[in-house]
Write an enzyme that holds these catalytic residues in place. Structure first.
Site, PDB file in Angstrom:
ATOM      1  N   SER A   1      -4.374 -28.855 -29.265  1.00 35.46           N
ATOM      2  CA  SER A   1      -3.332 -27.893 -29.884  1.00 35.46           C
ATOM      3  C   SER A   1      -2.440 -28.663 -30.616  1.00 35.46           C
ATOM      4  CB  SER A   1      -2.708 -26.774 -28.863  1.00 35.46           C
ATOM      5  OG  SER A   1      -3.808 -25.922 -28.449  1.00 35.46           O
TER       6      SER A   1
ATOM      7  N   LYS B   1      -1.973 -19.041 -17.501  1.00 33.84           N
ATOM      8  CA  LYS B   1      -1.632 -17.816 -18.335  1.00 33.84           C
ATOM      9  C   LYS B   1      -1.411 -16.561 -17.449  1.00 33.84           C
ATOM     10  CE  LYS B   1      -5.314 -19.577 -21.509  1.00 33.84           C
ATOM     11  NZ  LYS B   1      -6.328 -19.367 -22.516  1.00 33.84           N
TER      12      LYS B   1
ATOM     13  N   ASN C   1      -1.411 -16.468 -23.504  1.00 32.66           N
ATOM     14  CA  ASN C   1      -1.616 -18.003 -23.894  1.00 32.66           C
ATOM     15  C   ASN C   1      -0.645 -18.205 -25.025  1.00 32.66           C
ATOM     16  OD1 ASN C   1      -2.273 -16.634 -26.415  1.00 32.66           O
ATOM     17  ND2 ASN C   1      -4.223 -18.098 -26.712  1.00 32.66           N
TER      18      ASN C   1
ATOM     19  N   ARG D   1     -21.797 -12.691 -12.221  1.00 33.88           N
ATOM     20  CA  ARG D   1     -22.199 -13.218 -10.706  1.00 33.88           C
ATOM     21  C   ARG D   1     -21.821 -12.375  -9.657  1.00 33.88           C
ATOM     22  NH1 ARG D   1     -21.063 -19.517  -9.408  1.00 33.88           N
ATOM     23  NH2 ARG D   1     -18.962 -18.680  -9.444  1.00 33.88           N
TER      24      ARG D   1
HETATM   25  P1  ATR Z   1     -11.631 -18.206 -16.346  1.00 28.40           P
HETATM   26  O1  ATR Z   1     -10.029 -17.964 -16.596  1.00 28.40           O
HETATM   27  O2  ATR Z   1     -12.223 -19.368 -17.221  1.00 28.40           O
HETATM   28  O3  ATR Z   1     -12.450 -16.864 -16.637  1.00 28.40           O
HETATM   29  P2  ATR Z   1     -12.084 -17.458 -13.737  1.00 28.40           P
HETATM   30  O4  ATR Z   1     -11.265 -16.497 -13.747  1.00 28.40           O
HETATM   31  O5  ATR Z   1     -12.125 -18.542 -12.501  1.00 28.40           O
HETATM   32  O6  ATR Z   1     -11.931 -18.532 -15.057  1.00 28.40           O
HETATM   33  O7  ATR Z   1     -13.578 -17.105 -13.812  1.00 28.40           O
HETATM   34  C1  ATR Z   1     -14.658 -17.675 -13.913  1.00 28.40           C
HETATM   35  C2  ATR Z   1     -15.865 -17.059 -14.283  1.00 28.40           C
HETATM   36  O8  ATR Z   1     -17.101 -17.891 -14.458  1.00 28.40           O
HETATM   37  C3  ATR Z   1     -16.356 -15.714 -13.254  1.00 28.40           C
HETATM   38  O9  ATR Z   1     -16.649 -14.808 -14.128  1.00 28.40           O
HETATM   39  C4  ATR Z   1     -17.466 -16.689 -12.365  1.00 28.40           C
HETATM   40  O10 ATR Z   1     -18.035 -15.802 -11.782  1.00 28.40           O
HETATM   41  P3  ATR Z   1     -17.715 -15.016 -10.446  1.00 28.40           P
HETATM   42  O11 ATR Z   1     -16.743 -14.177 -10.651  1.00 28.40           O
HETATM   43  O12 ATR Z   1     -19.001 -14.675  -9.956  1.00 28.40           O
HETATM   44  O13 ATR Z   1     -17.142 -16.138  -9.530  1.00 28.40           O
HETATM   45  C5  ATR Z   1     -18.007 -17.358 -13.470  1.00 28.40           C
HETATM   46  N1  ATR Z   1     -18.934 -18.381 -13.165  1.00 28.40           N
HETATM   47  C6  ATR Z   1     -18.316 -19.766 -12.762  1.00 28.40           C
HETATM   48  N2  ATR Z   1     -19.301 -20.359 -12.246  1.00 28.40           N
HETATM   49  C7  ATR Z   1     -20.549 -19.629 -12.800  1.00 28.40           C
HETATM   50  C8  ATR Z   1     -21.972 -20.224 -12.651  1.00 28.40           C
HETATM   51  N3  ATR Z   1     -22.610 -21.449 -12.098  1.00 28.40           N
HETATM   52  N4  ATR Z   1     -22.952 -19.123 -12.951  1.00 28.40           N
HETATM   53  C9  ATR Z   1     -22.301 -17.764 -13.446  1.00 28.40           C
HETATM   54  N5  ATR Z   1     -21.233 -17.549 -13.286  1.00 28.40           N
HETATM   55  C10 ATR Z   1     -20.392 -18.414 -12.983  1.00 28.40           C
END
Ligand code: ATR
Length: 279
Positions: A24, A73, A94, A159
């Site tokens: 940034s 955030k 953000n 997931r």
């Molecule tokens: P962000 O702010 O980056 O969205 P987050 O709120 O922790 O971070 O969300 C991570 C997302 O990535 C979620 O949708 C998570 O799925 P879950 O809600 O089932 O945990 C998804 N995610 C992380 N690792 C994953 C994987 N290996 N395969 C599929 N989905 C994944």
């Protein structure tokens, strides 16, 4: 004759933890140079329990605004005293602007994604079948701007499928959004956006290759020197692929506009970042 006062450069920052590798500062310094704005923009590492103190110190030192990145955030959302509609919808902020009236919080991530897809990649969202993978903060932040483009359908899959159902319910009044489990996804999509954190762990969300075709744009919000495993998979199944570097530059341009009232030209800045990444 009284000399005209020398105006001090106005101060901005990006606050995160970690922050050292943030692009940034380079992006905003390039925008400032291009639009001849007198400002400074620095990375600020906030302690994990010290986000608010870091913001208040910046304000006390005359700061005019800040970008906020992982993991602050949601805290930025709580700290803001006035919120834009898109920030309220996404539950995350953000971009902060320090005004006489208070702390204005905005979220430019979704607008950045949509501009990168529609303008930079030249792919319309209107009337298209769109699949959004993930239901965390990154996914939530882009739903309203995506629905504003009037897709034929926005399918959200995650997931933990209950989170996708909750999100789809929250935005149901805003457009044609539905939640589906990964298993139930079928047919090809025009646009598949990976908003999961899977790419960070070099993992692939459990999706079938049949979701992609020659008319699909596969978009990963992540970027790096190498395409993510998701983009590799999509390309192998015939899709056009795009990483999230353009989204990064476009969300920055939207923040810059909010602060300075001028929209910088993003193409040259994006091209410079791409060549520095070697992609
Ligand atoms: P962000 O702010 O980056 O969205 P987050 O709120 O922790 O971070 O969300 C991570 C997302 O990535 C979620 O949708 C998570 O799925 P879950 O809600 O089932 O945990 C998804 N995610 C992380 N690792 C994953 C994987 N290996 N395969 C599929 N989905 C994944």
């Amino acid at each position: 004759m009284t000399p005209s006062p020398i105006r001090a450069a106005e101060r901005y920052a990006v606050i995160g933890h970690p922050i050292a590798h943030s692009k940034s500062p380079d992006i905003h310094v390039a925008f400032a140079r291009q639009t001849q704005q007198e400002l400074t923009y620095e990375p600020l590492l906030a302690p994990l329990d010290g986000f608010e103190a870091t913001v208040r110190a910046l304000m006390a030192q005359g700061g005019r605004g800040a970008n906020v990145t992982v993991p602050f955030k949601i805290e930025a959302f709580s700290l803001a005293t006035i919120l834009s509609e898109r920030a309220r919808a996404s539950g995350a902020v953000n971009t902060l602007r320090f005004d006489a009236a208070g702390i204005f919080g905005d979220n430019t991530d979704g607008a950045g994604l949509v501009t990168d897809i529609v303008v930079n990649a030249g792919v319309a969202v209107q009337g298209k079948r769109v699949l959004l993978l993930g239901a965390g903060g990154a996914a939530r932040g882009v739903i309203l701007p995506l629905l504003a483009e009037q897709p034929a359908q926005l399918v959200i899959a995650n997931r933990s499928s209950d989170k996708a159902v909750t999100l789809a319910g929250q935005f149901a009044s805003q457009g044609p959004i539905v939640a589906q489990t990964f298993d139930a996804l079928d047919g090809q999509f025009d646009l598949v956006i990976n908003a999961t954190a899977a790419s960070l762990a070099d993992a692939l969300p459990p999706i079938a290759g049949s979701l992609f075709g020659p008319h699909t744009l596969a978009y990963d919000m992540m970027y790096g020197a190498q395409p993510t495993i998701f983009l590799h998979f999509a390309a192998r199944h015939g899709a056009t692929v795009r990483d999230g570097l353009g989204m990064l530059v476009e969300q920055a341009a939207e923040s810059f506009l909010l602060w300075r009232g001028v929209r910088p030209d993003t193409a040259s800045v994006l091209a410079d970042l791409r060549s520095a990444l070697g992609t």
